[in-house]
Design a protein around this motif. Structure first.
Motif, short mmCIF file in Angstrom:
data_model
loop_
_atom_site.label_atom_id
_atom_site.label_comp_id
_atom_site.label_asym_id
_atom_site.label_seq_id
_atom_site.Cartn_x
_atom_site.Cartn_y
_atom_site.Cartn_z
N ALA A 328 0.98 -1.34 -0.24
CA ALA A 328 0.16 0.05 0.00
C ALA A 328 0.97 1.09 -0.16
O ALA A 328 1.98 1.36 0.94
CB ALA A 328 -0.84 -0.07 1.11
N PHE A 329 0.31 2.41 -0.91
CA PHE A 329 1.24 3.43 -0.91
C PHE A 329 0.86 4.02 0.49
O PHE A 329 1.70 4.87 1.04
CB PHE A 329 0.66 4.42 -1.97
N GLU A 330 -0.42 4.09 1.00
CA GLU A 330 -0.63 4.92 1.93
C GLU A 330 -1.63 4.20 3.12
O GLU A 330 -2.45 3.26 2.50
CB GLU A 330 -1.48 6.28 1.78
N GLY A 331 -1.64 4.42 4.36
CA GLY A 331 -2.58 3.89 5.04
C GLY A 331 -4.03 4.66 4.82
O GLY A 331 -4.15 5.35 4.32
N MET A 332 -4.98 3.76 5.65
CA MET A 332 -6.50 4.24 5.72
C MET A 332 -7.13 4.07 6.44
O MET A 332 -6.80 3.06 7.31
CB MET A 332 -6.98 3.90 4.06
N ARG A 333 -8.30 4.88 7.15
CA ARG A 333 -9.10 4.49 8.09
C ARG A 333 -10.26 4.50 7.58
O ARG A 333 -10.88 5.42 6.55
CB ARG A 333 -9.06 5.77 9.04
N LEU A 334 -11.19 3.39 7.83
CA LEU A 334 -12.37 3.28 7.17
C LEU A 334 -13.74 3.31 8.46
O LEU A 334 -13.34 2.75 9.57
CB LEU A 334 -12.43 1.82 6.65
N THR A 335 -14.70 3.43 8.15
CA THR A 335 -15.98 3.03 8.91
C THR A 335 -16.86 2.27 8.33
O THR A 335 -17.29 2.24 7.02
CB THR A 335 -16.58 4.35 8.98
N LEU A 336 -17.14 1.01 8.74
CA LEU A 336 -17.79 -0.12 8.32
C LEU A 336 -18.79 -0.51 9.42
O LEU A 336 -18.55 -0.57 10.55
CB LEU A 336 -17.06 -1.21 8.01
N PRO A 337 -20.09 -0.97 8.78
CA PRO A 337 -21.02 -1.95 9.73
C PRO A 337 -20.15 -2.82 10.70
O PRO A 337 -19.19 -3.82 10.21
CB PRO A 337 -21.89 -2.60 8.85
N SER A 338 -20.27 -2.93 11.76
CA SER A 338 -19.56 -3.85 12.64
C SER A 338 -19.66 -5.28 12.23
O SER A 338 -18.96 -6.05 12.23
CB SER A 338 -20.25 -3.88 14.16
N ARG A 339 -21.02 -5.62 11.77
CA ARG A 339 -21.01 -6.88 11.07
C ARG A 339 -20.28 -7.19 9.86
O ARG A 339 -19.98 -8.63 9.67
CB ARG A 339 -22.49 -7.10 10.62
N ASP A 340 -19.54 -6.38 9.15
CA ASP A 340 -18.69 -6.53 8.12
C ASP A 340 -17.31 -6.58 8.43
O ASP A 340 -16.39 -6.62 7.61
CB ASP A 340 -18.94 -5.45 7.12
N ALA A 341 -17.03 -6.00 9.43
CA ALA A 341 -15.39 -5.54 9.82
C ALA A 341 -14.74 -7.03 9.71
O ALA A 341 -13.44 -6.86 9.32
CB ALA A 341 -15.47 -5.20 11.27
N GLU A 342 -15.13 -7.97 10.26
CA GLU A 342 -14.33 -9.31 10.13
C GLU A 342 -14.42 -9.97 8.65
O GLU A 342 -13.54 -11.05 8.64
CB GLU A 342 -15.01 -10.29 11.28
N LYS A 343 -15.40 -9.42 7.91
CA LYS A 343 -15.04 -9.96 6.39
C LYS A 343 -14.16 -9.25 5.30
O LYS A 343 -13.93 -9.54 4.24
CB LYS A 343 -16.45 -9.91 5.80
N LEU A 344 -13.46 -8.25 6.01
CA LEU A 344 -12.71 -7.33 5.13
C LEU A 344 -11.55 -8.17 4.61
O LEU A 344 -10.70 -8.93 5.25
CB LEU A 344 -12.24 -6.25 5.95
N GLU A 345 -11.35 -8.17 3.37
CA GLU A 345 -10.06 -8.65 2.46
C GLU A 345 -9.41 -7.56 1.44
O GLU A 345 -10.34 -6.98 1.07
CB GLU A 345 -10.45 -10.06 2.14
#
Length: 416
Positions: A328-345
């Motif tokens: 990754a060139f830069e880091g990032m901060r996201l806001t997601l539904p709690s239910r989707d946080a563990e599905k992130l890839e």
């Protein structure tokens, strides 16, 4: 022969991070097939990203919930419709005063005279008297805490000579701030056919007030102000709840209903809510709490990718090293539904092998952040190290092997 490669990186433990914003569009270099380097600007797709709405059965004609740290819309209903904003449009009047203070045109101790028009304003009042000269800082509190229509006219006339001229300046400033569905006809928000705002614009304006004037923002959580021995309390119901609220402005007219633009912070995370069209003060209080609680309960902020994070190691041809790290060139901060946080890839895509020379920071592919079936955004996949071009003999061996179809390059290796 180069082959397109797709690799999936599971993000099992996204961490909390103090970074405030999503990365801005990245300026990088794209590695072309002929080994040349050409400039490329990659725009992120996540700015002002709107999440699919979770179930939220709640009254209100127009509603928006914004996570300003990541520019993410958590919920919206008719958010761009221009509607009567009532006293919430005083936020624009307040912005104009603070902007004049910041520019040095006036000071907190500058005094404005109260005209006959100002002193006779109806509705909510600071209770100014014609002929009085009042300090700007007191007028600000008369607007922020007491919602004084008379105080609004005093500052409008003091800054622009007349309320009509002040409204013109408000409209000019609104354009500068990106308020696309707002128009102002007066300084107070009293009903006028040519006076309207959208709840999205109100949320944007609320964030401008916080970011542009941090030294004055604490005034929005002051719960009372006394002028002429008349003590008045702040009408914002959230300020009296233990939910982290620290602003901004209520409103009410028969056209707008009971409405509110508010902001709250918990554990370093902030949300902004704006809504119109409720039936009573009590309902406004209940809906405000529900919206804020919903935002903090149902969503989580996380940092799935850090700046310079390695994602995959891939093969290199014609280089002094057989492989190279991409990430990754830069880091990032996201806001997601709690239910989707563990599905992130993260799903990386690139051509392999990559021909040397390669410089650190060269854009050689892209990666997507995916949560379940939803693509969050696409971002540049960059080289995290340099690989120089090999000597003539080594390059010749590589090229002959590729042409004969006997070249053996390492398979991509996912970096956990």
């Amino acid at each position: 022969m180069m082959k397109a490669q797709l690799c999936i990186v599971k993000i099992s433990h996204p961490c909390q991070c103090p970074e405030r914003r999503l990365p801005m569009p990245c300026k990088g270099r794209k590695h072309s097939k002929d080994g040349g380097i050409r400039a490329l600007i990659l725009s992120l797709l996540l700015i002002a990203f709107a999440l699919p709405a979770l179930a939220l059965d709640i009254p209100g004609r127009q509603i928006i919930i914004l996570d300003p740290d990541t520019d993410t819309i958590l919920f919206e209903r008719d958010a761009d419709k221009p509607v009567p904003p009532a006293s919430m449009s005083k936020l624009m009047t307040i912005y104009m005063v603070l902007d004049a203070l910041k520019s040095g045109r006036i000071t907190e101790d500058s005094k404005f005279s109260v005209s006959e028009k100002a002193s006779k304003m109806g509705g909510s009042k600071m209770f100014t008297r014609e002929g009085d000269k009042i300090r700007v800082i007191d007028l600000l509190r008369g607007i922020i805490v007491q919602s004084g229509n008379d105080a609004c006219v005093v500052v409008a006339e003091g800054l622009a000579g007349s309320e009509a001229n002040f409204a013109k300046r408000m409209n000019e400033k609104a354009q500068e701030l990106g308020l696309q569905n707002s128009r102002f006809a007066n300084s107070s928000g009293l009903p006028d056919d040519g006076h309207y705002m959208s709840v999205r614009d109100l949320a944007i304006l609320a964030e401008h007030l916080r970011e542009d004037f941090p030294e004055y923002f604490p005034m929005f959580k002051e719960t009372e102000f006394t002028w002429e021995d008349i003590r008045q309390t702040n009408r914002n119901p959230l300020l009296y709840m233990d939910i982290g609220a620290d602003g901004l402005k209520t409103g009410h007219t028969s056209e707008a209903g009971y409405c509110l633009t508010a902001t709250a912070e918990r554990d370093g995370r902030r949300v902004v809510v704006a809504f119109t069209g409720l039936d009573s003060k009590k309902q406004r209080e209940e809906v405000a709490r529900q919206l804020v609680d919903y935002a903090f309960r149902e969503f989580v902020q996380l940092t799935p990718i850090k700046e310079g994070q390695s994602l995959v190691r891939v093969a290199v041809s014609e280089g002094t090293s057989p492989t190279i790290l991409l990430g990754a060139f830069e880091g990032m901060r996201l806001t997601l539904p709690s239910r989707d946080a563990e599905k992130l890839e993260a799903r990386t895509s690139f051509d392999s092998p990559i021909a040397a020379p390669i410089r650190k920071g060269d854009v050689v592919g892209q990666y997507q952040l995916v949560a379940g079936s939803q693509t969050i955004g696409e971002y540049p996949l960059v080289a995290l190290e340099d690989v120089a071009r090999a000597g003539f003999f080594a390059r010749t061996i590589d090229n002959i092997s590729i042409m004969l179809g006997i070249a053996e390059f390492p398979s991509p290796e996912i970096i956990d």
